[in-house]
Write an enzyme that holds these catalytic residues in place. Structure first.
Site, short mmCIF file in Angstrom:
data_model
loop_
_atom_site.label_atom_id
_atom_site.label_comp_id
_atom_site.label_asym_id
_atom_site.label_seq_id
_atom_site.Cartn_x
_atom_site.Cartn_y
_atom_site.Cartn_z
N ARG A 59 -3.65 -3.22 6.25
CA ARG A 59 -4.20 -2.97 7.35
C ARG A 59 -3.03 -3.81 8.40
NH1 ARG A 59 -8.41 -3.05 4.25
NH2 ARG A 59 -7.36 -4.97 3.48
N THR A 60 -2.45 -4.42 8.98
CA THR A 60 -2.02 -5.14 9.43
C THR A 60 -0.66 -4.39 9.43
OG1 THR A 60 -2.79 -7.25 9.18
CG2 THR A 60 -1.16 -7.65 10.34
N LYS A 89 17.58 -15.35 -1.46
CA LYS A 89 18.07 -15.96 -2.03
C LYS A 89 18.64 -17.37 -1.71
CE LYS A 89 20.64 -11.83 -1.44
NZ LYS A 89 21.37 -10.81 -0.69
N ARG A 110 4.80 -11.15 8.76
CA ARG A 110 4.19 -12.15 8.23
C ARG A 110 4.33 -13.19 7.47
NH1 ARG A 110 -1.77 -10.19 5.84
NH2 ARG A 110 -2.54 -9.67 8.01
N HIS A 138 -4.04 -15.51 13.51
CA HIS A 138 -3.68 -14.24 13.18
C HIS A 138 -4.36 -13.64 14.21
CE1 HIS A 138 -3.29 -10.01 11.49
NE2 HIS A 138 -4.32 -10.53 10.49
N1 CP Z 1 -7.06 -7.75 8.05
C1 CP Z 1 -6.36 -8.17 7.76
O1 CP Z 1 -5.20 -8.69 7.92
O2 CP Z 1 -5.91 -7.05 6.35
P1 CP Z 1 -4.57 -6.83 5.52
O3 CP Z 1 -4.27 -8.64 5.03
O4 CP Z 1 -4.25 -5.66 4.90
O5 CP Z 1 -3.57 -6.65 7.05
#
Ligand code: CP
Length: 311
Positions: A59-60, A89, A110, A138
């Site tokens: 999703r993100t 590396k 991320r 998040h």
């Molecule tokens: N909700 C969420 O962060 O989903 P993903 O891990 O698929 O990005």
């Protein structure tokens, strides 16, 4: 109207009610534009977003990349940055950040370590958006969660919200807890096994902002009183002990029998991905909002890119 004066999006505490309102109205504008005349389809023409994901995502990552493209910008990315960027590396995050500053106008990152986005932002001249940092935060998920809640309950009157499952390692519930303090009349029920309790720092923050909270073990005990139930996955990958994981796994499953006991106008949310905590048969329940919630991620992320890059 309030101006968007954030340079980076790192944690939910950066957002007050005025900025939330600005982000949500901008997300409304994005939704309308996508459904209508696409006046914003070239708005970020010439801008480049680097998406740097050291942990898996559906999703993100896809919603950020889609958001950038839908606004006319371009995306540079790598599959699994831990394996296919020079992190493999031994390159430091600081060096990668410095280098990408020369190639892109914004970084969406991320990472597996809490605090990594903040460290990158300290040395970055271009905006850094935290797309999830380990068990830290998040914030863009919290924004789309809050947007979904406000859409379902525009008056936001005396809502009782249950956060269920992996509250110890769950960055989504941590980030959402911070945002919930920005609204009046919220009450939070943390539903988790003892091995996954919400951490003390969040409880202290709620106390500071006088948001009532309590802890429960048994979902069936609270299901009738809840307006918004926010289910989460027990994140096997974040547990340090397999025994703790086994104690938590499979404990909270929102069965059709439990859904039948919910208030008719209550909503069911989940940041997704799910494993077994919401059976697919529940997807057709009138309370189920988790796919709409994921779709809202596109509008919120378009809004953030627009607000961060529009000057
Ligand atoms: N909700 C969420 O962060 O989903 P993903 O891990 O698929 O990005």
């Amino acid at each position: 109207m309030v101006s968007f004066d954030l340079n980076h999006v790192i944690e939910s505490q950066q957002f007050d009610r005025d900025i939330l309102e600005l982000v949500f109205r901008t997300a409304d504008m994005m939704k309308e534009d996508l459904a209508g005349d696409r006046k914003l389809a070239k708005f970020l023409d010439g801008k480049i977003m680097a998406s740097l994901f050291y942990e898996p995502s559906t999703r993100t990552r896809f919603s950020f990349e889609s958001a950038m493209r839908r606004l006319g910008g371009e995306v540079i990315t790598t599959e699994n940055a831990r394996e296919f960027s020079s992190a493999a590396k031994g390159e430091s995050l600081a060096d990668s950040t410095r280098i990408i500053n020369g190639y892109a106008d914004l970084i969406v990152m991320r990472h597996n370590e809490a605090g990594s986005a903040a460290r990158a932002a300290e040395i970055s001249r271009i905006p850094v958006i935290n797309a999830g940092d380990g068990a830290g935060q998040h914030p863009t998920q919290a924004l789309l969660d809050m947007y979904t809640i406000v859409d379902a309950f525009p008056q936001m009157n005396n809502l009782k919200i249950a956060l269920v499952g992996d509250l110890r390692y769950g960055r989504t519930v941590r980030s959402l807890s911070y945002l919930l303090t920005k609204y009046e009349g919220i009450e939070i029920v943390f539903v988790s096994p003892p091995v996954c309790r919400m951490e003390r720092d969040i409880k202290d923050y709620l106390d500071k902002y006088q948001v009532p909270w309590r802890e429960e073990d048994d979902l069936s005990e609270v299901i009738r009183e809840i307006d918004c139930i926010y289910m989460t996955r027990i994140q096997k990958e974040r547990f340090h002990s397999i025994d703790d994981y086994r104690e938590a796994a499979g404990k909270y499953i929102l069965t059709p029998e439990l859904v039948a006991q919910m208030k008719r106008d209550a909503i069911i949310m989940h940041p997704l991905p799910r494993v077994d905590e919401i059976p697919p048969v529940v997807d057709s329940a009138p309370q189920a909002r988790y796919f709409e919630q994921a779709q809202n991620g596109l509008y919120i992320r378009m809004a953030l890119l627009y607000l961060l890059l529009k000057s």
